[in-house]
Scaffold this active site. Structure first.
Site, PDB file in Angstrom:
ATOM      1  N   GLU A   1       9.593  -0.982 -22.384  1.00 23.54           N
ATOM      2  CA  GLU A   1       9.284  -2.387 -22.688  1.00 23.54           C
ATOM      3  C   GLU A   1       8.472  -2.411 -23.970  1.00 23.54           C
ATOM      4  O   GLU A   1       7.371  -1.876 -24.022  1.00 23.54           O
ATOM      5  CB  GLU A   1       8.480  -3.031 -21.546  1.00 23.54           C
ATOM      6  CG  GLU A   1       9.225  -3.062 -20.224  1.00 23.54           C
ATOM      7  CD  GLU A   1       8.408  -3.690 -19.097  1.00 23.54           C
ATOM      8  OE1 GLU A   1       7.396  -4.364 -19.387  1.00 23.54           O
ATOM      9  OE2 GLU A   1       8.776  -3.490 -17.928  1.00 23.54           O
TER      10      GLU A   1
ATOM     11  N   CYS B   1       0.860  -1.176   0.000  1.00 26.16           N
ATOM     12  CA  CYS B   1       0.000   0.000   0.000  1.00 26.16           C
ATOM     13  C   CYS B   1       0.903   1.235   0.000  1.00 26.16           C
ATOM     14  O   CYS B   1       1.829   1.331   0.815  1.00 26.16           O
ATOM     15  CB  CYS B   1      -0.870  -0.029   1.255  1.00 26.16           C
ATOM     16  SG  CYS B   1      -1.759   1.506   1.523  1.00 26.16           S
TER      17      CYS B   1
ATOM     18  N   GLU C   1       5.335 -15.740 -16.314  1.00 27.39           N
ATOM     19  CA  GLU C   1       5.473 -15.254 -17.692  1.00 27.39           C
ATOM     20  C   GLU C   1       6.098 -16.280 -18.628  1.00 27.39           C
ATOM     21  O   GLU C   1       6.709 -15.924 -19.633  1.00 27.39           O
ATOM     22  CB  GLU C   1       6.214 -13.912 -17.689  1.00 27.39           C
ATOM     23  CG  GLU C   1       5.328 -12.843 -17.059  1.00 27.39           C
ATOM     24  CD  GLU C   1       5.948 -11.471 -16.918  1.00 27.39           C
ATOM     25  OE1 GLU C   1       7.146 -11.325 -17.221  1.00 27.39           O
ATOM     26  OE2 GLU C   1       5.218 -10.547 -16.488  1.00 27.39           O
ATOM     27  N   GLN C   2       5.936 -17.564 -18.312  1.00 25.35           N
ATOM     28  CA  GLN C   2       6.533 -18.584 -19.185  1.00 25.35           C
ATOM     29  C   GLN C   2       5.901 -18.576 -20.576  1.00 25.35           C
ATOM     30  O   GLN C   2       6.495 -19.042 -21.529  1.00 25.35           O
ATOM     31  CB  GLN C   2       6.469 -19.964 -18.540  1.00 25.35           C
ATOM     32  CG  GLN C   2       5.109 -20.327 -18.017  1.00 25.35           C
ATOM     33  CD  GLN C   2       5.142 -21.644 -17.263  1.00 25.35           C
ATOM     34  OE1 GLN C   2       4.843 -22.664 -17.837  1.00 25.35           O
ATOM     35  NE2 GLN C   2       5.528 -21.623 -16.000  1.00 25.35           N
TER      36      GLN C   2
ATOM     37  N   GLU D   1       6.103   0.108 -12.976  1.00 20.62           N
ATOM     38  CA  GLU D   1       4.688   0.273 -13.359  1.00 20.62           C
ATOM     39  C   GLU D   1       3.766   0.556 -12.182  1.00 20.62           C
ATOM     40  O   GLU D   1       2.905  -0.268 -11.826  1.00 20.62           O
ATOM     41  CB  GLU D   1       4.198  -0.953 -14.124  1.00 20.62           C
ATOM     42  CG  GLU D   1       4.813  -1.079 -15.486  1.00 20.62           C
ATOM     43  CD  GLU D   1       4.206  -2.218 -16.316  1.00 20.62           C
ATOM     44  OE1 GLU D   1       3.592  -3.117 -15.736  1.00 20.62           O
ATOM     45  OE2 GLU D   1       4.360  -2.184 -17.530  1.00 20.62           O
TER      46      GLU D   1
HETATM   47  C1  GAL Z   1       4.924  -5.287 -17.879  1.00 16.31           C
HETATM   48  C2  GAL Z   1       5.878  -5.431 -16.706  1.00 16.31           C
HETATM   49  C3  GAL Z   1       6.925  -6.493 -16.961  1.00 16.31           C
HETATM   50  C4  GAL Z   1       6.302  -7.714 -17.534  1.00 16.31           C
HETATM   51  C5  GAL Z   1       5.550  -7.361 -18.786  1.00 16.31           C
HETATM   52  C6  GAL Z   1       4.902  -8.542 -19.461  1.00 16.31           C
HETATM   53  O1  GAL Z   1       3.672  -4.819 -17.490  1.00 16.31           O
HETATM   54  O2  GAL Z   1       6.517  -4.237 -16.406  1.00 16.31           O
HETATM   55  O3  GAL Z   1       7.578  -6.790 -15.763  1.00 16.31           O
HETATM   56  O4  GAL Z   1       5.452  -8.280 -16.589  1.00 16.31           O
HETATM   57  O5  GAL Z   1       4.534  -6.451 -18.476  1.00 16.31           O
HETATM   58  O6  GAL Z   1       4.199  -8.147 -20.604  1.00 16.31           O
END
Ligand code: GAL
Length: 633
Positions: free
Chosen positions: A315, A109, A363-364, A144
């Site tokens: 990203e 939080c 995230e695999q 994020e």
């Molecule tokens: C973003 C995040 C990353 C990864 C990515 C996957 O939102 O910053 O760490 O999770 O998404 O798409």
């Protein structure tokens, strides 16, 4: 300016023996930047005070020696389990009062003082240790903010901090009662300590209460970030950024950006199309492998403003992701197109997420630049191609655009508090206007609502600014630009109360909104000469000239001098009609674009992109499907 590419790397996921080969391969592929560190806390401090930074020292050294520049992320989005054991009440609570527990990320939080101190401490350790490291060329705070719905928290810590925030804003509880109209339903308070958070009420809370809570929650994000920035800045001269997201509007990104040197954002065009754009199914199907043709550009323009000119894509989607309802692979060419589109809007760098696909954990199913078996994945080829094109690409420099579009997070808080009709969101309203402008071939600057000097712009679009301070009203009525206002302009005062005289009460514009209604989306209200209002409409009175009429003859848009007020939610035809008319008056050339073709001016070059699946003709020549075309200006 030199445009660069990069990637996101997690050395803690891979055996140390392969770091060197990875670093060499990144550099050979033409990458400049590598971001590390942002989720690594449990390996840096496995238990309280047990500091194990040596491996990160070595990783940074290996990457730096390969010629890469490191972006170092602070790891505060993923506090390890022991931090939670130390501060069991640090979790955010959802609006039903349930804790948002350990086992993924962002489990804190923003108001929890104990967690803020943990954040200060770990950021200090990072800043002291790496502040002068020659390879650390930029910083990222946290990861994020607001992602996974984490801005609003209904915890005890938030309630305590909210009461203090209210005391600072209103001074006395009598002033608060008066400003919010708490006499209604006997909601009056005798002291700030009686005020709870606006959840778990029997029916809706007072909108003034809700809006105040949203503003407070936004300020908590900004102050959390500011503490990190101040600590880093005391030890390092390298620029500091944060990676924002697409369509996250629960906190004021401009306020966070005020404390940063660079704004960065995480661009996942295919994931966003399924998840955030808010488009119809046919549109989603057509663009499933390309992404929405305007959504990325909107955020590029937004974050250029948040970063005060300096921004990156931190990203970039590298292939299928794991988190949207459907996760297709991009069409060949799209990963190159997305990079060029970002550069066309002024990005300094585009970094692909992530270097190697992880075979384990959440995230695999998320692609990387390399497959889990180390083979090249399509994103690596795309990056190599862009890197080689960058070597002799034309100079890309973003200048002031002819059109300014105001985007205001505070207005979004107000619309979210009181949408008045299902599905009416401020973001969608502004984005619809943006799309129409862009489909006229225009370049757009997104500007914040604190802007007072609009010189140099021919058109200023300011839809949906529910609260408009007096000095902004004045600035808009005095600028030389054509200004488009409405719907809901100045419809509430700063505390979410209807002002009298009734809105919009703009200087030099005799228009009054006498009544508002929200309407079913399947009941569009047609306008004379084409287009309709959809979902929302206002009755307008006054002596200003009627420039658009509803089919039944009622005024739909009215104008005096440079001000045009639009009394409804425009469909695309209507926005286009209004903007084209104003461009003609201002002498700005427009080109109606169709399908997925768009363009952006960047100094001496116009960069065309085609999100379509077929080649298309443009005034600059033929553009391939998923192609990019450079036109010298
Ligand atoms: C973003 C995040 C990353 C990864 C990515 C996957 O939102 O910053 O760490 O999770 O998404 O798409």
């Amino acid at each position: 300016m030199k445009r660069t590419l990069g990637t996101c790397y997690y050395p803690e996921h891979w055996p140390e023996e392969i770091w060197e080969a990875d670093a060499r391969r990144m550099a050979e592929s033409g990458l400049t930047w590598v971001r590390v560190g942002e989720f690594a806390w449990s390996r840096l401090e496995p238990s309280s005070g047990d500091l194990q930074f040596d491996w990160l020292d070595r990783a940074i050294e290996v990457l730096g020696r390969a010629g890469l520049k490191v972006v170092l992320g602070t790891p505060t989005a993923t506090p390890p389990r022991w931090v939670l054991d130390k501060h069991p009440d640090m979790l955010a609570l959802d609006n039903e009062g349930r804790p948002r527990g350990f086992g993924s990320r962002r489990h804190y939080c923003f108001s929890h003082e104990g967690y803020r101190e943990e954040s200060d401490r770990i950021v200090h350790l990072f800043a002291e240790r790496y502040g002068k490291n020659p390879y650390v060329a930029a910083w990222q705070t946290d990861n994020e903010y607001g992602c996974h719905d984490t801005t609003l928290s209904y915890s005890d810590a938030a309630r305590t901090a909210f009461r203090t925030w209210l005391k600072n804003r209103y001074g006395s509880v009598e002033a608060l009662n008066r400003s919010w109209g708490n006499v209604f339903w006997s909601m009056e308070y005798a002291s700030f300590d009686e005020i709870d958070l606006p959840n778990l009420t029997v029916t809706e809370p007072n909108p003034s209460h809700m809006l105040a809570f949203r503003r407070f929650s936004s300020d908590q994000v900004a102050s959390f970030n500011k503490r990190q920035v101040e600590i880093i800045r005391a030890h390092s001269k390298a620029p500091i950024g944060h990676n924002f997201m697409g369509r996250i509007t629960e906190f004021d990104h401009f306020k966070v950006g005020d404390d940063l040197d660079i704004a960065t954002w995480d661009s996942y065009p295919l994931g966003f199309l399924e998840d955030r754009v808010g488009a119809e199914t046919t549109h989603q199907r057509f663009y499933a492998r390309q992404g929405d043709p305007d959504f990325q550009a909107f955020h590029h323009d937004l974050y250029r403003a948040v970063g005060k000119g300096r921004w990156w894509v931190m990203e970039q989607q590298p292939g299928p992701v794991n988190w949207a309802p459907y996760n297709p692979a991009p069409l060949p060419g799209m990963m190159r197109l997305w990079a060029w589109e970002a550069f066309a809007h002024g990005a300094e760098a585009v970094c692909y997420f992530r270097w190697r696909q992880a075979p384990f954990a959440q995230e695999q199913m998320h692609a990387g630049m390399l497959r889990p078996d180390n083979a090249d994945a399509p994103a690596l080829h795309a990056a190599r191609q862009v890197a080689s094109e960058l070597r002799d690409a034309p100079e890309v420099r973003v200048r002031q655009a002819p059109v300014a579009l105001i985007f205001d997070y505070d207005a979004d808080f107000a619309w979210a508090t009181q949408p008045h009709g299902a599905g009416l969101t401020y973001f969608q309203l502004v984005f619809d206007a943006y799309r129409a402008l862009r489909k006229l071939g225009l370049s757009i600057d997104i500007v914040r609502a604190q802007t007072r000097d609009f010189s140099g712009y021919s058109i200023v679009a300011a839809p949906g600014l529910i609260y408009m301070p007096q000095d902004l009203k004045r600035a808009l009525s005095e600028t030389e630009a054509h200004v488009v206002l409405g719907p809901r302009t100045a419809a509430r005062n700063a505390d979410m109360v209807i002002p009298v005289p009734l809105p919009p009460d703009m200087p030099n514009l005799d228009v009054t909104v006498s009544c508002v209604e929200s309407i079913r989306p399947d009941m569009p209200m047609p306008l004379k000469d084409g287009g309709s209002f959809v979902g929302y409409r206002e009755e307008l009175e006054g002596s200003a000239e009627i420039v658009v009429e509803l089919e039944d003859g009622q005024p739909a848009a009215m104008r005096a001098g440079n001000l045009t007020y639009v009394g409804g939610w425009c469909d695309e035809t209507t926005w286009t009609r209004l903007f084209r008319d104003l461009c003609d008056q201002a002498g700005i050339e427009t080109t109606q674009l169709s399908g997925g073709v768009r363009c952006r001016d960047a100094g001496g070059v116009r960069i065309w992109t085609n999100y379509g699946t077929q080649a298309a003709d443009t005034p600059a020549g033929r553009i391939e499907a998923a192609g990019v075309l450079f036109q010298a200006l």
